[in-house]
Design a protein around this motif. Structure first.
Motif, PDB file in Angstrom:
ATOM      1  N   ASP A 157       0.822  -1.212   0.000  1.00  0.00           N
ATOM      2  CA  ASP A 157       0.000   0.000   0.000  1.00  0.00           C
ATOM      3  C   ASP A 157       0.854   1.259   0.000  1.00  0.00           C
ATOM      4  OD1 ASP A 157      -2.327  -1.482   0.039  1.00  0.00           O
ATOM      5  OD2 ASP A 157      -2.380  -1.569   2.240  1.00  0.00           O
ATOM      6  N   ARG A 158       2.158   1.111   0.076  1.00  0.00           N
ATOM      7  CA  ARG A 158       3.058   2.273   0.093  1.00  0.00           C
ATOM      8  C   ARG A 158       3.703   2.422  -1.276  1.00  0.00           C
ATOM      9  NH1 ARG A 158       7.054   1.653   5.063  1.00  0.00           N
ATOM     10  NH2 ARG A 158       7.475   3.810   4.487  1.00  0.00           N
ATOM     11  N   PRO A 159       3.579   3.570  -1.889  1.00  0.00           N
ATOM     12  CA  PRO A 159       4.234   3.780  -3.192  1.00  0.00           C
ATOM     13  C   PRO A 159       5.746   3.790  -3.032  1.00  0.00           C
ATOM     14  CG  PRO A 159       3.341   5.839  -2.387  1.00  0.00           C
ATOM     15  CD  PRO A 159       2.882   4.782  -1.427  1.00  0.00           C
ATOM     16  N   ASP A 160       6.406   2.959  -3.790  1.00  0.00           N
ATOM     17  CA  ASP A 160       7.854   2.852  -3.663  1.00  0.00           C
ATOM     18  C   ASP A 160       8.427   2.349  -4.980  1.00  0.00           C
ATOM     19  OD1 ASP A 160      10.313   2.984  -2.535  1.00  0.00           O
ATOM     20  OD2 ASP A 160       9.845   1.733  -0.797  1.00  0.00           O
ATOM     21  N   ALA A 161       9.655   2.722  -5.253  1.00  0.00           N
ATOM     22  CA  ALA A 161      10.343   2.275  -6.469  1.00  0.00           C
ATOM     23  C   ALA A 161      11.833   2.447  -6.264  1.00  0.00           C
ATOM     24  CB  ALA A 161       9.878   3.080  -7.680  1.00  0.00           C
ATOM     25  N   TRP A 162      12.598   1.434  -6.649  1.00  0.00           N
ATOM     26  CA  TRP A 162      14.050   1.538  -6.570  1.00  0.00           C
ATOM     27  C   TRP A 162      14.667   0.576  -7.557  1.00  0.00           C
ATOM     28  CZ3 TRP A 162      11.158  -1.076  -3.019  1.00  0.00           C
ATOM     29  CH2 TRP A 162      11.492  -2.399  -2.756  1.00  0.00           C
ATOM     30  N   ALA A 177       1.069   0.006  -5.210  1.00  0.00           N
ATOM     31  CA  ALA A 177       0.558   1.350  -4.949  1.00  0.00           C
ATOM     32  C   ALA A 177       1.177   2.360  -5.902  1.00  0.00           C
ATOM     33  CB  ALA A 177       0.843   1.743  -3.497  1.00  0.00           C
ATOM     34  N   ALA A 178       2.462   2.203  -6.202  1.00  0.00           N
ATOM     35  CA  ALA A 178       3.104   3.113  -7.152  1.00  0.00           C
ATOM     36  C   ALA A 178       2.556   2.911  -8.559  1.00  0.00           C
ATOM     37  CB  ALA A 178       4.613   2.898  -7.136  1.00  0.00           C
ATOM     38  N   LEU A 179       2.279   1.668  -8.929  1.00  0.00           N
ATOM     39  CA  LEU A 179       1.723   1.402 -10.258  1.00  0.00           C
ATOM     40  C   LEU A 179       0.349   2.027 -10.417  1.00  0.00           C
ATOM     41  CD1 LEU A 179       2.721  -2.318 -10.932  1.00  0.00           C
ATOM     42  CD2 LEU A 179       3.590  -0.273 -12.066  1.00  0.00           C
ATOM     43  N   ARG A 180      -0.436   2.035  -9.338  1.00  0.00           N
ATOM     44  CA  ARG A 180      -1.758   2.645  -9.427  1.00  0.00           C
ATOM     45  C   ARG A 180      -1.677   4.151  -9.610  1.00  0.00           C
ATOM     46  NH1 ARG A 180      -2.998  -1.368  -5.410  1.00  0.00           N
ATOM     47  NH2 ARG A 180      -2.568   0.126  -3.736  1.00  0.00           N
ATOM     48  N   ARG A 181      -0.587   4.736  -9.128  1.00  0.00           N
ATOM     49  CA  ARG A 181      -0.470   6.186  -9.218  1.00  0.00           C
ATOM     50  C   ARG A 181       0.166   6.654 -10.522  1.00  0.00           C
ATOM     51  NH1 ARG A 181       1.106   8.779  -3.381  1.00  0.00           N
ATOM     52  NH2 ARG A 181      -0.655   7.911  -2.199  1.00  0.00           N
ATOM     53  N   GLY A 184       0.655   6.238 -17.860  1.00  0.00           N
ATOM     54  CA  GLY A 184       1.320   6.306 -19.159  1.00  0.00           C
ATOM     55  C   GLY A 184       2.815   6.090 -19.065  1.00  0.00           C
ATOM     56  N   LYS A 185       3.574   7.080 -19.527  1.00  0.00           N
ATOM     57  CA  LYS A 185       5.028   6.991 -19.593  1.00  0.00           C
ATOM     58  C   LYS A 185       5.718   7.289 -18.264  1.00  0.00           C
ATOM     59  CE  LYS A 185       5.624   6.064 -23.991  1.00  0.00           C
ATOM     60  NZ  LYS A 185       6.318   4.839 -24.449  1.00  0.00           N
ATOM     61  N   GLN A 186       4.924   7.541 -17.215  1.00  0.00           N
ATOM     62  CA  GLN A 186       5.548   7.881 -15.944  1.00  0.00           C
ATOM     63  C   GLN A 186       6.368   6.714 -15.383  1.00  0.00           C
ATOM     64  OE1 GLN A 186       2.494   9.389 -13.324  1.00  0.00           O
ATOM     65  NE2 GLN A 186       1.748  10.835 -14.857  1.00  0.00           N
ATOM     66  N   LEU A 187       5.884   5.497 -15.575  1.00  0.00           N
ATOM     67  CA  LEU A 187       6.655   4.337 -15.141  1.00  0.00           C
ATOM     68  C   LEU A 187       7.973   4.245 -15.899  1.00  0.00           C
ATOM     69  CD1 LEU A 187       6.968   1.719 -13.539  1.00  0.00           C
ATOM     70  CD2 LEU A 187       5.644   0.558 -15.322  1.00  0.00           C
ATOM     71  N   ASP A 188       7.929   4.528 -17.204  1.00  0.00           N
ATOM     72  CA  ASP A 188       9.170   4.530 -17.984  1.00  0.00           C
ATOM     73  C   ASP A 188      10.117   5.620 -17.502  1.00  0.00           C
ATOM     74  OD1 ASP A 188       8.281   2.434 -19.579  1.00  0.00           O
ATOM     75  OD2 ASP A 188       7.241   3.798 -20.943  1.00  0.00           O
ATOM     76  N   ALA A 189       9.569   6.753 -17.074  1.00  0.00           N
ATOM     77  CA  ALA A 189      10.410   7.835 -16.551  1.00  0.00           C
ATOM     78  C   ALA A 189      11.096   7.419 -15.251  1.00  0.00           C
ATOM     79  CB  ALA A 189       9.569   9.097 -16.335  1.00  0.00           C
ATOM     80  N   VAL A 255       5.985  13.500  -8.415  1.00  0.00           N
ATOM     81  CA  VAL A 255       4.878  13.859  -7.529  1.00  0.00           C
ATOM     82  C   VAL A 255       4.061  12.631  -7.179  1.00  0.00           C
ATOM     83  CG1 VAL A 255       2.753  15.198  -7.374  1.00  0.00           C
ATOM     84  CG2 VAL A 255       4.786  16.229  -8.379  1.00  0.00           C
ATOM     85  N   GLY A 256       3.800  11.763  -8.160  1.00  0.00           N
ATOM     86  CA  GLY A 256       3.003  10.584  -7.885  1.00  0.00           C
ATOM     87  C   GLY A 256       3.637   9.652  -6.884  1.00  0.00           C
ATOM     88  N   LEU A 257       4.934   9.481  -6.989  1.00  0.00           N
ATOM     89  CA  LEU A 257       5.618   8.585  -6.064  1.00  0.00           C
ATOM     90  C   LEU A 257       5.798   9.194  -4.680  1.00  0.00           C
ATOM     91  CD1 LEU A 257       8.394   7.000  -8.291  1.00  0.00           C
ATOM     92  CD2 LEU A 257       6.493   5.815  -7.224  1.00  0.00           C
ATOM     93  N   ASN A 258       5.841  10.501  -4.612  1.00  0.00           N
ATOM     94  CA  ASN A 258       6.150  11.163  -3.344  1.00  0.00           C
ATOM     95  C   ASN A 258       4.959  11.908  -2.765  1.00  0.00           C
ATOM     96  OD1 ASN A 258       9.323  11.067  -2.945  1.00  0.00           O
ATOM     97  ND2 ASN A 258       8.909  11.287  -5.123  1.00  0.00           N
ATOM     98  N   GLU A 259       3.758  11.603  -3.225  1.00  0.00           N
ATOM     99  CA  GLU A 259       2.595  12.335  -2.731  1.00  0.00           C
ATOM    100  C   GLU A 259       2.389  12.113  -1.243  1.00  0.00           C
ATOM    101  OE1 GLU A 259      -2.173  12.805  -3.727  1.00  0.00           O
ATOM    102  OE2 GLU A 259      -0.867  11.612  -5.009  1.00  0.00           O
ATOM    103  N   ASP A 260       2.591  10.889  -0.778  1.00  0.00           N
ATOM    104  CA  ASP A 260       2.447  10.593   0.646  1.00  0.00           C
ATOM    105  C   ASP A 260       3.785  10.589   1.367  1.00  0.00           C
ATOM    106  OD1 ASP A 260      -0.253  10.338   0.287  1.00  0.00           O
ATOM    107  OD2 ASP A 260      -0.174   8.160   0.003  1.00  0.00           O
ATOM    108  N   ARG A 261       4.794  10.067   0.707  1.00  0.00           N
ATOM    109  CA  ARG A 261       6.116   9.991   1.327  1.00  0.00           C
ATOM    110  C   ARG A 261       7.150   9.928   0.210  1.00  0.00           C
ATOM    111  NH1 ARG A 261       7.668   4.772   0.697  1.00  0.00           N
ATOM    112  NH2 ARG A 261       9.425   5.044   2.113  1.00  0.00           N
ATOM    113  N   GLY A 262       8.382  10.329   0.511  1.00  0.00           N
ATOM    114  CA  GLY A 262       9.411  10.313  -0.512  1.00  0.00           C
ATOM    115  C   GLY A 262       9.932   8.918  -0.748  1.00  0.00           C
ATOM    116  N   VAL A 263      10.223   8.597  -2.011  1.00  0.00           N
ATOM    117  CA  VAL A 263      10.721   7.268  -2.305  1.00  0.00           C
ATOM    118  C   VAL A 263      11.904   7.287  -3.249  1.00  0.00           C
ATOM    119  CG1 VAL A 263       8.512   6.148  -1.967  1.00  0.00           C
ATOM    120  CG2 VAL A 263       9.068   7.032  -4.200  1.00  0.00           C
TER     121      VAL A 263
END
Length: 321
Positions: A157-162, A177-181, A184-189, A255-263
């Motif tokens: 439930d926590r947006p995260d990516a590394w 959670a990150a995928l839901r946020r 489009g190309k944001q995942l590629d970014a 912004v999408g990844l860090n809306e609730d917390r920084g990742v």
């Protein structure tokens, strides 16, 4: 011995002035890659001053060091450096030993940094394997060709990516959670951002900066170097992603990844998130290619100044002879 002291003064001057000059400049935010290069040249010049001062003071103190350094040199060079048989003074030996100890301490701190990073990476891989175990038959093909850039999705439930790196292998780990946020190309970014870190070997630069800052906490230039490296590598990775997928897409991914917390980074970097987003949405004017080339060339010449100062007496002696 005067040359060794002059080198130490030159290194101290560079260590004191360079952070102030770079802190007042506005172009590092627009050109983070160039700023990283300038910082590396400044730190290299400071370290080179110490190494050359150690070598010259060791030559003054000990005949063995003098013989190895000046074995092929003519007598005029020895006279120019005033390296006579009676110049073995205790304070020259003390200075050489102190600088040598500093070099050994730097190597130890760097080894500890690398060891801690590897331990943390192993722990992350172990936690990842617990949350995402291999499927039947997957382990055999997982280390084969084509695994670079593989996407691993974790239920959370926590947006995260590394980006998890292991040699040439790179895997983007992302939560549901990150995928839901991301759209489009944001995942590629996100992948391009992390891939920019890996391609530029930013982790080695971070290790070096951390080793110097932790090994010599009272030297302001090393602390400033560590702080700027952490900040500039994120800006450089943002630029790498924005060149491929656009500034707006990269900013929305941040912004999408860090809306609730920084990742994207550690808590210290999360304080810089608004500035990074604003920079992507309102890019300032970049340096012209000719000016960028001139600044790169000037920065590359900075480490040459200690060499010129150290070799000046020998060159003068050879020219006069």
């Amino acid at each position: 011995m005067l040359i060794a002291l002059a080198l130490l003064m030159l290194g101290g001057l560079a260590a004191a002035m360079a952070p102030r000059v770079l802190a007042r400049a506005s172009w590092p935010d627009r050109e983070p890659v160039l700023a990283l290069w300038v910082w590396q040249c400044v730190v290299a010049s400071v370290l080179l001053c110490c190494v050359l001062a150690m070598a010259l003071s060791g030559a003054v103190a000990w005949d063995g060091v003098r013989g190895h350094l000046f074995a092929p040199a003519p007598a005029a060079v020895l006279d120019a450096y005033a390296l006579g048989p009676d110049d073995g003074r205790w304070w020259a030996a003390a200075l050489a030993a102190l600088l040598a100890a500093g070099g050994m301490w730097t190597a130890v701190m760097f080894a500890l940094q690398v060891r801690a990073a590897r331990a943390a990476r192993r722990a992350r891989r172990a936690r990842l394997r617990e949350r995402a175990p291999f499927l039947p038959g997957e382990a055999a093909s997982d280390s084969g060709p084509g695994t670079e850039g593989r996407l691993i999705v974790l239920e959370s439930d926590r947006p995260d990516a590394w980006l998890l790196t292991d040699g040439a292998e790179r895997r983007l780990v992302i939560t549901t959670a990150a995928l839901r946020r991301l759209r489009g190309k944001q995942l590629d970014a996100v992948l391009a951002h992390e891939d920019g870190h890996a391609r530029a070997r930013h982790h080695w630069l971070v290790h070096c900066a951390g080793a110097l800052a932790e090994g010599f906490p009272r030297v302001p230039v090393f602390a400033a170097f560590r702080n700027e490296v952490h900040r500039l590598v994120e800006l450089a990775a943002d630029d790498a992603a924005s060149r491929r997928f656009g500034r707006l897409t990269t900013a929305l991914a941040l912004v999408g990844l860090n809306e609730d917390r920084g990742v994207f980074a550690t808590p210290a970097h999360r304080d810089q998130l608004p500035q990074r987003v604003h920079r992507l949405l309102s890019p300032g004017g970049r340096l012209t290619p000719s000016r960028r080339l001139r600044m790169t060339a000037i920065a590359a010449l900075v480490p040459a100044i200690p060499l010129l100062l150290a070799f000046a007496p020998g060159l003068s002696a050879l020219g006069g002879g």
